[in-house]
Structure formats: structure tokens, C-alpha cells
Design a protein around this motif. Structure first.
Motif, PDB file in Angstrom:
ATOM      1  N   VAL A  18       0.832  -1.202   0.000  1.00  0.00           N
ATOM      2  CA  VAL A  18       0.000   0.000   0.000  1.00  0.00           C
ATOM      3  C   VAL A  18       0.871   1.258   0.000  1.00  0.00           C
ATOM      4  O   VAL A  18       0.528   2.259  -0.622  1.00  0.00           O
ATOM      5  N   GLU A  19       1.999   1.200   0.688  1.00  0.00           N
ATOM      6  CA  GLU A  19       2.907   2.349   0.775  1.00  0.00           C
ATOM      7  C   GLU A  19       3.805   2.477  -0.455  1.00  0.00           C
ATOM      8  O   GLU A  19       4.603   3.400  -0.550  1.00  0.00           O
ATOM      9  N   GLY A  20       3.732   1.527  -1.385  1.00  0.00           N
ATOM     10  CA  GLY A  20       4.514   1.606  -2.616  1.00  0.00           C
ATOM     11  C   GLY A  20       5.860   0.924  -2.573  1.00  0.00           C
ATOM     12  O   GLY A  20       6.682   1.104  -3.473  1.00  0.00           O
ATOM     13  N   ARG A  42      17.853  -0.748   0.407  1.00  0.00           N
ATOM     14  CA  ARG A  42      17.655   0.563  -0.229  1.00  0.00           C
ATOM     15  C   ARG A  42      17.987   0.545  -1.722  1.00  0.00           C
ATOM     16  O   ARG A  42      17.841   1.549  -2.400  1.00  0.00           O
ATOM     17  N   LEU A  43      18.460  -0.570  -2.227  1.00  0.00           N
ATOM     18  CA  LEU A  43      18.793  -0.736  -3.639  1.00  0.00           C
ATOM     19  C   LEU A  43      19.949   0.154  -4.087  1.00  0.00           C
ATOM     20  O   LEU A  43      20.093   0.436  -5.268  1.00  0.00           O
ATOM     21  N   ASP A  44      20.763   0.585  -3.140  1.00  0.00           N
ATOM     22  CA  ASP A  44      21.926   1.411  -3.455  1.00  0.00           C
ATOM     23  C   ASP A  44      23.193   0.880  -2.778  1.00  0.00           C
ATOM     24  O   ASP A  44      24.147   1.607  -2.576  1.00  0.00           O
ATOM     25  N   TRP A  75      23.029   1.742   8.392  1.00  0.00           N
ATOM     26  CA  TRP A  75      22.976   0.976   7.139  1.00  0.00           C
ATOM     27  C   TRP A  75      24.275   0.208   6.974  1.00  0.00           C
ATOM     28  O   TRP A  75      25.345   0.725   7.295  1.00  0.00           O
ATOM     29  N   ILE A  76      24.169  -1.015   6.486  1.00  0.00           N
ATOM     30  CA  ILE A  76      25.345  -1.867   6.277  1.00  0.00           C
ATOM     31  C   ILE A  76      25.254  -2.497   4.899  1.00  0.00           C
ATOM     32  O   ILE A  76      24.261  -2.340   4.182  1.00  0.00           O
ATOM     33  N   GLU A  77      26.291  -3.234   4.533  1.00  0.00           N
ATOM     34  CA  GLU A  77      26.323  -3.938   3.251  1.00  0.00           C
ATOM     35  C   GLU A  77      25.278  -5.062   3.249  1.00  0.00           C
ATOM     36  O   GLU A  77      25.141  -5.771   4.249  1.00  0.00           O
ATOM     37  N   ARG A 103      13.723   2.504  -1.756  1.00  0.00           N
ATOM     38  CA  ARG A 103      14.847   3.431  -1.938  1.00  0.00           C
ATOM     39  C   ARG A 103      14.980   4.437  -0.800  1.00  0.00           C
ATOM     40  O   ARG A 103      16.049   4.974  -0.561  1.00  0.00           O
ATOM     41  N   HIS A 104      13.883   4.687  -0.086  1.00  0.00           N
ATOM     42  CA  HIS A 104      13.906   5.636   1.028  1.00  0.00           C
ATOM     43  C   HIS A 104      14.239   4.963   2.363  1.00  0.00           C
ATOM     44  O   HIS A 104      14.387   5.650   3.373  1.00  0.00           O
TER      45      HIS A 104
END
Length: 117
Positions: A18-20, A42-44, A75-77, A103-104
Motif C-alpha cells: 500500500v505504501e509503494g 535501499r537498492l543502493d 545501514w550496512i552492506e 529506496r527511502h
């Protein structure tokens, strides 16, 4: 009485949709009470892993389930997350793994104090 793990996971997957965000069930655990781990990608090249917080924290916060980051940094690998998940599976073969791609870095989880497990 605590909500069954399978029902919670189903509702969480729907909430993410629902949140995309794209959320998938990577591993099905024990329906009634399996521990649930949530990986946020995060796809980055950055990811986070959320694990169940200690039960003692639940009463203090008044929520159904409470989560904490399973690592010190925000955030980590992604490979480090996978190593941690492999260790957790070695301890508990009935655990659930949900992976969210956003992504966010959104997760929609109620968090305990920010101290890693």
C-alpha cells in the motif's frame, strides 16, 4: 494473546504494498510463533536488518511487536545482512524472513531503543 506470526507477516506485506514498497516473503517460519526478521534493502548498496526486540520491552511500549536494528550502524552492506541471517537460521530454523525494497529505507516497524542486538 499475541497475533500469530503468519497473520502479522501477511498484514505487513500488504502494508508495504500500500505504501509503494516491494516486500517479499523470503522464508516461511512457524505459523504460530516464529521469530520474524525484516531486511530493508535501499537498492543502493545499503541495507538494514530488524530483529525482534527483547520481550521485556513490549510492556513498556504497549505494542504488539517491537523491533530493533540487528547491527550498530544505520545501514550496512547487504552481504553482511545475509551473513547475519544465515547465523540466525542456524539458531532457529522456524524463523521468518521478510525483505523490503524501498529506496527511502522505510520500514513501518515500531522500534525499541536504538541499541543493536
Amino acid at each position: 494473546m499475541r497475533l500469530r506470526a503468519d497473520i502479522w507477516v501477511s498484514a505487513y506485506l500488504r502494508r508495504c504494498a500500500v505504501e509503494g514498497a516491494v516486500a517479499t516473503l523470503r522464508r516461511r517460519g512457524a505459523a504460530e510463533a516464529g521469530a520474524i526478521f525484516v531486511k530493508i534493502d535501499r537498492l543502493d548498496g545499503r541495507a538494514a536488518l530488524f530483529a525482534p526486540a527483547p520481550q521485556s520491552e513490549l510492556a513498556e511500549h504497549g505494542v504488539e511487536r517491537l523491533w530493533s536494528r540487528a547491527h550498530k550502524d544505520d545501514w550496512i552492506e547487504p552481504a553482511d545482512v545475509e551473513k547475519r541471517l544465515a547465523r540466525e537460521i542456524g539458531f532457529d530454523s522456524d524463523l521468518w524472513i521478510v525483505e523490503v525494497e524501498d529506496r527511502h529505507g522505510r520500514h513501518w516497524l515500531d522500534l525499541a531503543e536504538e541499541s543493536p542486538i
